[in-house]
Design a protein around this motif. Structure first.
Motif, mmCIF file in Angstrom:
data_model
loop_
_atom_site.group_PDB
_atom_site.id
_atom_site.type_symbol
_atom_site.label_atom_id
_atom_site.label_comp_id
_atom_site.label_asym_id
_atom_site.label_seq_id
_atom_site.Cartn_x
_atom_site.Cartn_y
_atom_site.Cartn_z
ATOM 1 N N LEU A 1 3.587 15.697 -8.763
ATOM 2 C CA LEU A 1 3.375 16.257 -7.781
ATOM 3 C C LEU A 1 5.075 17.302 -7.530
ATOM 4 C CD1 LEU A 1 0.819 15.570 -5.558
ATOM 5 C CD2 LEU A 1 0.906 17.719 -6.557
ATOM 6 N N TYR B 1 4.475 10.562 -3.467
ATOM 7 C CA TYR B 1 3.336 11.576 -4.040
ATOM 8 C C TYR B 1 4.112 10.935 -5.622
ATOM 9 C CZ TYR B 1 3.000 14.042 -0.054
ATOM 10 O OH TYR B 1 3.141 13.812 1.605
ATOM 11 N N THR C 1 -2.103 16.136 -0.755
ATOM 12 C CA THR C 1 -2.636 15.726 -0.787
ATOM 13 C C THR C 1 -3.645 15.179 0.236
ATOM 14 O OG1 THR C 1 -1.385 13.485 -0.342
ATOM 15 C CG2 THR C 1 -1.275 14.578 -2.040
ATOM 16 N N LEU D 1 -5.736 9.991 -5.968
ATOM 17 C CA LEU D 1 -4.701 10.499 -7.184
ATOM 18 C C LEU D 1 -5.789 10.206 -8.746
ATOM 19 C CD1 LEU D 1 -1.314 9.518 -5.428
ATOM 20 C CD2 LEU D 1 -2.741 11.405 -5.533
ATOM 21 N N HIS E 1 -5.870 18.373 -4.935
ATOM 22 C CA HIS E 1 -4.008 17.661 -4.503
ATOM 23 C C HIS E 1 -2.975 19.521 -5.191
ATOM 24 C CE1 HIS E 1 -5.588 14.858 -6.231
ATOM 25 N NE2 HIS E 1 -4.674 14.260 -5.256
ATOM 26 N N SER F 1 -5.104 22.851 3.157
ATOM 27 C CA SER F 1 -5.476 21.110 3.260
ATOM 28 C C SER F 1 -6.946 20.976 4.319
ATOM 29 C CB SER F 1 -4.432 20.693 4.209
ATOM 30 O OG SER F 1 -4.127 21.093 5.214
#
Length: 459
Positions: free
Chosen positions: A218, A214, A356, A360, A405, A415
């Motif tokens: 985060l 990650y 996530t 990104l 995220h 999610s």
């Protein structure tokens, strides 16, 4: 030797295998599922479900222990104790109900279930060693769904004080000192829980930060929480093995050699696909490194042979395996089902949790990000957990949402909305103009996109 035939034969009854079997049965495909252990695979038996049960028990214990001293809520409690053996028995009860449920669902779908060790004879034939003797099964289509297993380090082979996640989830008492080799999600999920139960926990990680899969933004709140819990981190450090009397883990870090006293050493450095020991190599299938190579139908290089789940590579996630299982069943039934998913959520059940979905920051050139902190959310404040944030990655030209995220308390439940937004091609306006209930954590999703449009209301 007993013989049977079927149209579809599945080796492995984990999330991918049993879902494939259920969907195939629903579509009227004559199907047999083979499993050497209990139905449900790693996820239900020694992974996802039991680990979340342990995490819940640890959270409850830590919450009560927090009320033994002064606190803002004005609640007082006596010092709690935990009977870990009883907790594990409760966890085992949940696992038993779920694995029994899988067997019932297969039966309801009219899919046959065979308990035994499979060995592939060829792409159309499998021999199964059962308690009643060997059975040879012939099929038209074969699915490999054998999953993965904990990766072992040559310097720290499993056994004795050195345990895998499987043994960690079956501990009968809390170890005084637990050392974890590997600062990924499995190690930190279990380590955080054991620390909350009262153990001294140390994490040894070869990378220069925890959760290297990650981005650093985060993982920062997770690192801060680990410090609050008293978990010691040794980063950029390599585990070398046990001391001669096996009382400590030997490691080498930036400042030289370390000797970390340990009652148990949990090794969580990854998982390896299960591709050996059942005749798979005899098929000569095309590989992608150590994993089976597949196409958009999850078909391997041999006609009529498919593979799903962890044996096909990253991301090694139960929900990905389930989706693949459905695709294979529907493809064999003649439907136009292919892997065309835009979003596969990844959830880390640390404290706080991480979610996530999609791109990104900096993954896509020209994209921008917007962040909204939980510290500005009323629901977070009332829950005494306002660390973390929600972040949206978007295309500034057309406002298309490219990634969502979050890191924070309870964000795993976001999610689904994250994945739905990406699958449906949502724009910032789609989310911003959707009413989100108040007061909820979900408001932060709406607020993050409002901020991206320069019309934030609560920050």
């Amino acid at each position: 030797m007993k013989t049977e035939t079927c149209k579809l034969l599945i080796i492995g009854a984990g999330p991918g295998g049993y879902v494939c079997g259920i969907r195939a049965g629903q579509l009227g495909i004559d199907t047999i599922v083979i499993e050497a252990e209990k139905p449900g695979g790693t996820c239900l038996n020694v992974g996802c479900i039991p680990s979340k049960a342990l995490i819940h028990a640890a959270d409850e214990f830590a919450r009560v222990r927090g009320f033994t001293g002064e606190n803002a809520l004005g609640i007082s409690a006596k010092a709690p104790q935990i009977n870990l053996a009883r907790t594990v028995a409760w966890k085992d009860g949940i696992v038993k109900r779920l694995t029994g449920g899988v067997a019932s669902l297969l039966k309801k779908a009219r899919t046959r279930y065979v308990n035994g060790q499979a060995r592939i004879i060829d792409g159309k034939t499998v021999e199964v060693s059962t308690s009643e003797g060997p059975t040879r099964i012939s099929c038209e289509h074969l699915v490999i769904a054998t999953g993965s297993k904990p990766l072992e380090l040559p310097s720290l082979p499993f056994g004795g004080k050195v345990i895998s996640s499987t043994e960690a989830l079956d501990l009968q008492e809390v170890p005084n000192r637990l050392t974890i080799v590997g600062g990924g999600y499995i190690g930190l999920e279990i380590g955080t829980a054991i620390a909350k139960l009262g153990a001294e926990v140390t994490v040894v990680e070869f990378a220069d930060r925890i959760l290297p899969q990650y981005d650093a933004e985060l993982t920062r709140p997770v690192a801060a929480r680990l410090k609050e819990l008293g978990i010691q981190l040794h980063l950029s450090t390599r585990a070398k093995g046990l001391s001669e009397d096996e009382s400590a883990l030997l490691a080498e870090g930036p400042n030289g050699y370390l000797e970390i006293p340990s009652d148990k050493v949990l090794v969580t450095v990854g998982r390896a696909p299960v591709t050996q020991g059942f005749g798979l190599t005899e098929l000569g299938l095309t590989m992608n490194g150590s994993f089976l190579a597949i196409d958009d139908h999850c078909a391997t290089s041999m006609r009529g042979v498919y593979a799903i789940g962890d044996v096909t590579g990253d991301p090694m996630l139960a929900h990905r395996a389930m989706a693949q299982g459905v695709i294979v069943a529907e493809h064999i039934a003649g439907q136009s089902s292919v892997w065309d998913k835009r979003a596969v959520p990844a959830v880390c059940f640390t404290d706080p949790e991480i979610v996530t979905v999609g791109a990104l920051p900096n993954d896509i050139e020209g994209s921008k990000t917007s962040v909204f902190p939980f510290a500005a959310n009323g629901r977070s404040m009332t829950m005494e957990r306002s660390d973390g944030f929600v972040r949206v990655v978007f295309d500034p030209e057309n406002e298309l949402v490219l990634g969502l995220h979050a890191v924070g308390f309870g964000v795993s439940e976001m999610s689904g909305e994250f994945a739905l937004a990406l699958e449906m091609g949502a724009t910032l306006t789609d989310i911003a103009d959707t009413i989100h209930a108040h007061p909820t954590l979900g408001e932060t999703i709406q607020e993050s996109v409002l901020k991206a449009q320069s019309r934030a209301l609560h920050i």
